[in-house]
Design a protein around this motif. Structure first.
Motif, PDB file in Angstrom:
ATOM      1  N   LEU A  33       0.805  -1.219   0.000  1.00 22.89           N
ATOM      2  CA  LEU A  33       0.000   0.000   0.000  1.00 22.89           C
ATOM      3  C   LEU A  33       0.843   1.277   0.000  1.00 22.89           C
ATOM      4  N   THR A  34       2.133   1.130  -0.271  1.00 22.15           N
ATOM      5  CA  THR A  34       3.006   2.307  -0.320  1.00 22.15           C
ATOM      6  C   THR A  34       3.197   2.827  -1.739  1.00 22.15           C
ATOM      7  N   LYS A  35       2.634   2.109  -2.735  1.00 20.30           N
ATOM      8  CA  LYS A  35       2.801   2.507  -4.131  1.00 20.30           C
ATOM      9  C   LYS A  35       1.593   2.059  -4.941  1.00 20.30           C
ATOM     10  N   VAL A  36       1.442   2.664  -6.107  1.00 20.40           N
ATOM     11  CA  VAL A  36       0.362   2.261  -7.005  1.00 20.40           C
ATOM     12  C   VAL A  36       0.714   0.914  -7.640  1.00 20.40           C
ATOM     13  N   LYS A  95      -4.494   2.139  -5.156  1.00 14.14           N
ATOM     14  CA  LYS A  95      -3.776   3.397  -4.921  1.00 14.14           C
ATOM     15  C   LYS A  95      -3.393   3.525  -3.448  1.00 14.14           C
ATOM     16  N   PRO A  96      -2.227   4.094  -3.162  1.00 19.44           N
ATOM     17  CA  PRO A  96      -1.851   4.339  -1.761  1.00 19.44           C
ATOM     18  C   PRO A  96      -2.713   5.436  -1.165  1.00 19.44           C
ATOM     19  N   ASN A  97      -2.865   5.415   0.146  1.00 21.41           N
ATOM     20  CA  ASN A  97      -3.683   6.406   0.826  1.00 21.41           C
ATOM     21  C   ASN A  97      -3.057   6.687   2.189  1.00 21.41           C
ATOM     22  N   SER A  98      -2.923   7.933   2.533  1.00 25.98           N
ATOM     23  CA  SER A  98      -2.269   8.319   3.786  1.00 25.98           C
ATOM     24  C   SER A  98      -3.062   7.886   5.025  1.00 25.98           C
ATOM     25  N   LYS A  99      -4.330   7.512   4.829  1.00 30.40           N
ATOM     26  CA  LYS A  99      -5.161   7.112   5.974  1.00 30.40           C
ATOM     27  C   LYS A  99      -4.741   5.756   6.533  1.00 30.40           C
ATOM     28  N   TYR A 100      -4.025   4.951   5.736  1.00 28.97           N
ATOM     29  CA  TYR A 100      -3.658   3.613   6.181  1.00 28.97           C
ATOM     30  C   TYR A 100      -2.531   3.665   7.206  1.00 28.97           C
ATOM     31  N   ILE A 101      -2.759   3.023   8.345  1.00 25.34           N
ATOM     32  CA  ILE A 101      -1.701   2.836   9.325  1.00 25.34           C
ATOM     33  C   ILE A 101      -1.072   1.461   9.067  1.00 25.34           C
ATOM     34  N   ASP A 102       0.013   1.154   9.752  1.00 24.40           N
ATOM     35  CA  ASP A 102       0.686  -0.126   9.521  1.00 24.40           C
ATOM     36  C   ASP A 102      -0.262  -1.291   9.786  1.00 24.40           C
ATOM     37  N   GLY A 103      -0.173  -2.305   8.940  1.00 25.42           N
ATOM     38  CA  GLY A 103      -0.987  -3.496   9.136  1.00 25.42           C
ATOM     39  C   GLY A 103      -1.568  -4.019   7.842  1.00 25.42           C
TER      40      GLY A 103
END
Length: 241
Positions: A33-36, A95-103
């Motif tokens: 989830l860190t890249k497209v 797509k990556p999203n800044s809302k995602y926390i680790d996991g």
């Protein structure tokens, strides 16, 4: 009148057989989830008739309703037409999203068959026909950062019969990823294929996993050792039964 019976299949690590109206491969995706990322799913029409499908995104309530990728998966095309025996490629982008926390996160891409309706003027419209309508969900797992497996096993119940082993795992998951359990059967005989999947927990909270493990015919009356592990090969159960 034509009646439709829906066959719904949400797949994980199984092979879709050709007894269904259509099949999909691969049956599971894992993305960062860190890249497209752009991926392809291949759909085969297993019938002798043209087929229409629609594709949409759906979360997994059992996994954890808040931990889905629904807003960040784009499918194209969403309306699909496949000729008899034909194959169609469907692409999806995550797509990556800044809302995602680790996991870990999970959603399904669902392919649902759109039935052809019989017109009122059809001479056979008074007949009752039954059609099986297939709906298949392909799981998409997304991960970000470090995955932490932390769980408290409440109970593991193992009951052996002659032909199978019944397993129940009760646990509480407190990490940021699901616990994925597998089994291995060890015996004095040299038999291959004695490993397999048991199931997976939700990302968090209490969960119960139930499964049935087949025993090879050659081992029906033999003592065997059963191992239950998670995805990091941590052993939770090891016993001769």
């Amino acid at each position: 009148m034509k009646k439709f019976i829906y066959v719904i299949l949400f797949i994980t690590n199984i092979v879709v057989t050709y007894s269904l109206n259509f099949s999909v491969v691969p049956t599971r995706y894992e993305v960062e989830l860190t890249k497209v990322s752009t991926n392809e799913i291949y759909i085969t029409n297993n019938t002798t008739e043209p087929m229409r499908l629609e594709a949409y995104i759906e979360g997994d309530k059992r996994f954890g309703e808040s931990y889905n990728l629904n807003d960040d998966i784009v499918i194209f095309p969403k309306k699909i037409f496949i000729k008899p025996g034909g194959r169609q490629t469907v692409r999806f982008r995550v797509k990556p999203n800044s809302k995602y926390i680790d996991g870990e996160y999970k959603s399904y891409i669902v392919f649902k068959e759109v039935p052809y309706e019989i017109k009122n003027g059809d001479k056979n419209s008074n007949l009752t026909n039954v059609s099986l309508i297939t709906e298949i969900g392909v799981p998409i797992y997304g991960t970000k950062g470090e995955s932490v497996i932390t769980n408290k096993i409440d109970k593991i119940i193992v009951k052996r019969g002659q032909k199978n082993i019944l397993v129940q795992i009760n646990l509480e998951n407190t990490g940021n990823t699901s616990s994925k359990f597998s089994y291995e059967i060890v015996s004095k005989r040299s038999i291959t294929g004695l490993k397999g999947k048991i199931g997976m927990s939700a990302r968090e909270g209490k969960f119960s996993i139930n499964t049935e493990i087949p025993i090879p015919k050659e081992l029906y009356n033999q003592k065997i050792k059963l191992l239950i592990k998670d995805q990091n090969d941590k052993v939770y159960y090891s016993n001769t039964i």
